[in-house]
Design a protein around this motif. Structure first.
Motif, PDB file in Angstrom:
ATOM      1  N   GLY A 348     -52.451   6.082 -70.304  1.00 48.71           N
ATOM      2  CA  GLY A 348     -53.083   7.062 -71.176  1.00 48.71           C
ATOM      3  C   GLY A 348     -53.938   6.400 -72.250  1.00 48.71           C
ATOM      4  N   ARG A 349     -53.450   5.293 -72.803  1.00 48.55           N
ATOM      5  CA  ARG A 349     -54.245   4.563 -73.814  1.00 48.55           C
ATOM      6  C   ARG A 349     -55.522   3.998 -73.214  1.00 48.55           C
ATOM      7  NH1 ARG A 349     -49.013   2.698 -75.290  1.00 48.55           N
ATOM      8  NH2 ARG A 349     -49.336   0.714 -74.216  1.00 48.55           N
ATOM      9  N   MET A 350     -55.515   3.711 -71.923  1.00 47.37           N
ATOM     10  CA  MET A 350     -56.696   3.178 -71.254  1.00 47.37           C
ATOM     11  C   MET A 350     -57.677   4.271 -70.839  1.00 47.37           C
ATOM     12  SD  MET A 350     -55.192   0.194 -68.787  1.00 47.37           S
ATOM     13  CE  MET A 350     -54.679  -1.396 -69.444  1.00 47.37           C
ATOM     14  N   GLY A 351     -57.311   5.525 -71.058  1.00 51.92           N
ATOM     15  CA  GLY A 351     -58.209   6.614 -70.719  1.00 51.92           C
ATOM     16  C   GLY A 351     -57.922   7.303 -69.405  1.00 51.92           C
ATOM     17  N   PHE A 352     -56.820   6.947 -68.738  1.00 50.19           N
ATOM     18  CA  PHE A 352     -56.467   7.602 -67.481  1.00 50.19           C
ATOM     19  C   PHE A 352     -55.814   8.966 -67.760  1.00 50.19           C
ATOM     20  CE2 PHE A 352     -56.662   3.204 -66.048  1.00 50.19           C
ATOM     21  CZ  PHE A 352     -57.181   3.312 -64.757  1.00 50.19           C
ATOM     22  N   ALA A 353     -55.953   9.864 -66.802  1.00 52.03           N
ATOM     23  CA  ALA A 353     -55.280  11.164 -66.868  1.00 52.03           C
ATOM     24  C   ALA A 353     -54.852  11.559 -65.459  1.00 52.03           C
ATOM     25  CB  ALA A 353     -56.203  12.229 -67.466  1.00 52.03           C
ATOM     26  N   ALA A 354     -53.769  12.312 -65.361  1.00 52.11           N
ATOM     27  CA  ALA A 354     -53.258  12.727 -64.056  1.00 52.11           C
ATOM     28  C   ALA A 354     -54.248  13.657 -63.363  1.00 52.11           C
ATOM     29  CB  ALA A 354     -51.903  13.409 -64.217  1.00 52.11           C
ATOM     30  N   HIS A 355     -54.508  13.404 -62.094  1.00 51.57           N
ATOM     31  CA  HIS A 355     -55.388  14.263 -61.294  1.00 51.57           C
ATOM     32  C   HIS A 355     -54.569  15.198 -60.414  1.00 51.57           C
ATOM     33  CE1 HIS A 355     -58.066  15.426 -57.962  1.00 51.57           C
ATOM     34  NE2 HIS A 355     -59.056  15.263 -58.823  1.00 51.57           N
ATOM     35  N   HIS A 356     -53.584  14.663 -59.702  1.00 49.28           N
ATOM     36  CA  HIS A 356     -52.712  15.490 -58.893  1.00 49.28           C
ATOM     37  C   HIS A 356     -51.397  14.750 -58.644  1.00 49.28           C
ATOM     38  CE1 HIS A 356     -54.857  13.082 -55.749  1.00 49.28           C
ATOM     39  NE2 HIS A 356     -53.649  13.022 -55.202  1.00 49.28           N
ATOM     40  N   ALA A 357     -50.417  15.472 -58.178  1.00 48.16           N
ATOM     41  CA  ALA A 357     -49.144  14.874 -57.762  1.00 48.16           C
ATOM     42  C   ALA A 357     -49.123  14.796 -56.250  1.00 48.16           C
ATOM     43  CB  ALA A 357     -47.976  15.713 -58.261  1.00 48.16           C
ATOM     44  N   TYR A 358     -48.403  13.792 -55.724  1.00 49.90           N
ATOM     45  CA  TYR A 358     -48.233  13.731 -54.274  1.00 49.90           C
ATOM     46  C   TYR A 358     -46.767  13.480 -53.944  1.00 49.90           C
ATOM     47  CZ  TYR A 358     -48.361   8.568 -54.545  1.00 49.90           C
ATOM     48  OH  TYR A 358     -48.097   7.249 -54.833  1.00 49.90           O
ATOM     49  N   HIS A 359     -46.381  13.909 -52.745  1.00 47.94           N
ATOM     50  CA  HIS A 359     -44.981  13.955 -52.371  1.00 47.94           C
ATOM     51  C   HIS A 359     -44.823  13.488 -50.931  1.00 47.94           C
ATOM     52  CE1 HIS A 359     -45.163  16.809 -55.759  1.00 47.94           C
ATOM     53  NE2 HIS A 359     -46.133  17.384 -55.073  1.00 47.94           N
ATOM     54  N   HIS A 360     -43.695  12.843 -50.647  1.00 49.78           N
ATOM     55  CA  HIS A 360     -43.389  12.437 -49.279  1.00 49.78           C
ATOM     56  C   HIS A 360     -42.168  13.222 -48.803  1.00 49.78           C
ATOM     57  CE1 HIS A 360     -45.877   8.808 -50.230  1.00 49.78           C
ATOM     58  NE2 HIS A 360     -46.250   9.032 -49.000  1.00 49.78           N
ATOM     59  N   TYR A 361     -42.391  13.976 -47.730  1.00 46.83           N
ATOM     60  CA  TYR A 361     -41.326  14.761 -47.117  1.00 46.83           C
ATOM     61  C   TYR A 361     -40.825  14.048 -45.869  1.00 46.83           C
ATOM     62  CZ  TYR A 361     -42.315  18.880 -50.003  1.00 46.83           C
ATOM     63  OH  TYR A 361     -42.461  19.753 -51.044  1.00 46.83           O
ATOM     64  N   ARG A 362     -39.508  13.932 -45.768  1.00 46.19           N
ATOM     65  CA  ARG A 362     -38.889  13.291 -44.604  1.00 46.19           C
ATOM     66  C   ARG A 362     -38.329  14.342 -43.658  1.00 46.19           C
ATOM     67  NH1 ARG A 362     -34.935   8.047 -44.415  1.00 46.19           N
ATOM     68  NH2 ARG A 362     -34.149   8.336 -42.303  1.00 46.19           N
ATOM     69  N   ALA A 363     -38.501  14.086 -42.367  1.00 43.25           N
ATOM     70  CA  ALA A 363     -38.007  15.021 -41.360  1.00 43.25           C
ATOM     71  C   ALA A 363     -36.497  15.167 -41.463  1.00 43.25           C
ATOM     72  CB  ALA A 363     -38.389  14.539 -39.960  1.00 43.25           C
ATOM     73  N   PRO A 364     -35.955  16.335 -41.192  1.00 46.36           N
ATOM     74  CA  PRO A 364     -34.496  16.533 -41.287  1.00 46.36           C
ATOM     75  C   PRO A 364     -33.743  15.811 -40.185  1.00 46.36           C
ATOM     76  CG  PRO A 364     -35.567  18.470 -40.366  1.00 46.36           C
ATOM     77  CD  PRO A 364     -36.660  17.556 -40.802  1.00 46.36           C
ATOM     78  N   ARG A 365     -32.494  15.458 -40.507  1.00 46.57           N
ATOM     79  CA  ARG A 365     -31.562  14.880 -39.545  1.00 46.57           C
ATOM     80  C   ARG A 365     -32.124  13.640 -38.847  1.00 46.57           C
ATOM     81  NH1 ARG A 365     -31.519  20.212 -38.995  1.00 46.57           N
ATOM     82  NH2 ARG A 365     -32.884  20.138 -37.160  1.00 46.57           N
ATOM     83  N   SER A 366     -32.879  12.834 -39.578  1.00 52.23           N
ATOM     84  CA  SER A 366     -33.439  11.624 -38.986  1.00 52.23           C
ATOM     85  C   SER A 366     -32.435  10.496 -39.105  1.00 52.23           C
ATOM     86  CB  SER A 366     -34.746  11.234 -39.689  1.00 52.23           C
ATOM     87  OG  SER A 366     -35.190   9.990 -39.231  1.00 52.23           O
ATOM     88  N   SER A 367     -32.259   9.755 -38.020  1.00 53.47           N
ATOM     89  CA  SER A 367     -31.373   8.585 -38.041  1.00 53.47           C
ATOM     90  C   SER A 367     -32.161   7.296 -37.943  1.00 53.47           C
ATOM     91  CB  SER A 367     -30.373   8.653 -36.868  1.00 53.47           C
ATOM     92  OG  SER A 367     -31.075   8.685 -35.629  1.00 53.47           O
ATOM     93  N   ALA A 368     -33.514   7.403 -38.040  1.00 53.38           N
ATOM     94  CA  ALA A 368     -34.350   6.216 -37.951  1.00 53.38           C
ATOM     95  C   ALA A 368     -34.233   5.408 -39.231  1.00 53.38           C
ATOM     96  CB  ALA A 368     -35.814   6.615 -37.719  1.00 53.38           C
ATOM     97  N   PRO A 369     -34.474   4.103 -39.175  1.00 56.34           N
ATOM     98  CA  PRO A 369     -34.383   3.267 -40.372  1.00 56.34           C
ATOM     99  C   PRO A 369     -35.411   3.653 -41.412  1.00 56.34           C
ATOM    100  CG  PRO A 369     -35.437   2.068 -38.571  1.00 56.34           C
ATOM    101  CD  PRO A 369     -34.902   3.334 -38.000  1.00 56.34           C
ATOM    102  N   ALA A 370     -35.035   3.533 -42.681  1.00 55.45           N
ATOM    103  CA  ALA A 370     -35.933   3.889 -43.772  1.00 55.45           C
ATOM    104  C   ALA A 370     -36.897   2.758 -44.055  1.00 55.45           C
ATOM    105  CB  ALA A 370     -35.126   4.204 -45.040  1.00 55.45           C
ATOM    106  N   GLY A 371     -37.991   3.079 -44.764  1.00 52.97           N
ATOM    107  CA  GLY A 371     -38.948   2.078 -45.195  1.00 52.97           C
ATOM    108  C   GLY A 371     -38.473   1.384 -46.450  1.00 52.97           C
ATOM    109  N   ASP A 372     -39.413   0.772 -47.199  1.00 51.40           N
ATOM    110  CA  ASP A 372     -39.000  -0.016 -48.362  1.00 51.40           C
ATOM    111  C   ASP A 372     -38.816   0.821 -49.600  1.00 51.40           C
ATOM    112  OD1 ASP A 372     -41.544   0.589 -49.206  1.00 51.40           O
ATOM    113  OD2 ASP A 372     -42.095  -1.465 -49.722  1.00 51.40           O
ATOM    114  N   GLY A 373     -39.052   2.145 -49.521  1.00 45.06           N
ATOM    115  CA  GLY A 373     -38.748   3.023 -50.640  1.00 45.06           C
ATOM    116  C   GLY A 373     -39.877   3.212 -51.623  1.00 45.06           C
TER     117      GLY A 373
END
Length: 375
Positions: A348-373
């Motif tokens: 904020g001090r550098m002059g940035f401002a939020a443009h939008h939010a983004y979200h990651h949705y994971r498929a239900p009941r997945s048993s596949a290995p997760a990424g690095d988070g």
């Protein structure tokens, strides 16, 4: 709220307004004593069985009973921006995607399926910029199969809070049991103020900080990077997905060597990779910048916890910004987790401002290995 000529509040929205941005007032069921009404502004993502679902800018869903409505109206699709360069959601989504290029991708209509052995959700998720060319349930089934074939969980990246974002898709994913695991924000700002925010490079006078710039993430840089065990695939993603000089964005890595975090530090501050550390010690600070047309994207700005609040993050970003300006960029963007208050204050001090939010949705009941988070 809509007020009639007689001074009464009126409900002027219907089920035909699903997908539009609305403002509603409803009776409060569990509010503090004396507060009878609640106001909600967001995208009307569904109106089923007497219940309205309204998705706010940050991605939160609010359920409002139709019987509790007191007033409602359609409002402009996006509020007027006060700071930062003008940009559409789609432009920024494509620029951000090129900054985290997957090693493998495939088109599904207007959706892009991306994979990079699980390194960052950004490079291992679907970017849905349009229609998949088939019914949603069929598209999601195809997505799950594609990621399962690669031993990865299926993620879909959506966005909220700007014109053209995907509130409706997020609501449909939630309806089908997909789980939102990560929410972050994309911020934008002018590039020149970022270049002016940090101290001058070493040799420019008292207070200078030595920042080395390189085309590669060398061992010293990786020693400070918070994601351990970076694989060859991860290095490809960090490097922009294509060799320097063969098209694609221009990628730079910044390093403040250990011991180079204050006045009188040595070093050229030039473009060679250098050793970046003294005696094998991790650098004091690092950063990454991807120059893509008018945009410069900042990421991986990390500082030794013992050396925070000394201006090192600002110095790293300023050095990268000066290089991006030299390459013709004029605007800046970065991604930050929604609850990172310290980063919000710095940007904020550098002059940035939020443009939008983004979200990651994971498929239900997945048993596949997760990424690095990481988002």
């Amino acid at each position: 709220m809509e007020i009639s000529a007689a001074g009464r509040l009126e409900v002027r929205i219907t089920t035909a307004d699903v997908g539009k941005r609305v403002s509603v007032r409803s009776l409060t069921e569990h509010g503090p004593p004396g507060e009878r009404f609640t106001d909600t502004v967001g995208v009307l993502t569904s109106w089923d069985d007497g219940v309205l679902r309204i998705t706010r800018k940050g991605g939160e869903s609010v359920l409002v009973r139709e019987s509790a409505l007191v007033a409602g109206k359609v409002v402009p699709s996006a509020p007027a921006r006060r700071r930062g360069p003008a940009a559409s959601y789609e432009e920024l989504a494509r620029v951000a995607a090129r900054a985290w290029r997957p090693v493998e991708s495939e088109r599904l209509g207007d959706w892009e399926l991306r994979a990079a052995a699980g390194f960052t959700r950004r490079a291992n998720s679907v970017l849905p910029l349009g229609d998949p060319g088939m019914p949603l349930d069929e598209a999601l089934a195809a997505v799950c199969r594609w990621y399962a074939d690669r031993g990865l969980p299926a993620y879909v990246q959506t966005a909220t809070g700007a014109e053209g974002t995907q509130e409706a898709l997020g609501a449909e994913l939630e309806r089908r049991g997909w789980v939102r695991e990560v929410t972050a924000q994309l911020w934008v700002g002018a590039l020149a103020p970022v270049a002016d925010a940090g101290p001058e490079p070493s040799g420019g006078g008292p207070g200078g900080v030595d920042v080395l710039l390189s085309r590669e993430a060398d061992e010293a840089w990786l020693a400070r990077y918070r994601r351990r065990g970076v694989s060859e695939v991860a290095l490809k993603v960090l490097g922009g997905g294509s060799p320097v000089g063969r098209g694609g964005p221009s990628v730079w890595f910044a390093t403040v060597p250990a011991g180079g975090d204050g006045p009188g530090s040595s070093g050229s501050g030039g473009d060679g990779p250098g050793d970046g550390a003294e005696g094998g010690a991790a650098p004091a600070a690092i950063g990454r910048c991807v120059v893509d047309g008018r945009w410069a994207g900042f990421a991986a700005v990390e500082v030794d916890p013992a050396l925070r609040r000394r201006g090192l993050a600002s110095a790293v970003m300023a050095a990268l910004a000066r290089r991006a300006l030299d390459e013709g960029a004029s605007a800046a963007w970065l991604q930050v987790e929604a609850d990172n208050a310290a980063a919000h204050a710095l940007y904020g001090r550098m002059g940035f401002a939020a443009h939008h939010a983004y979200h990651h949705y994971r498929a239900p009941r997945s048993s596949a290995p997760a990424g690095d988070g990481s988002p």
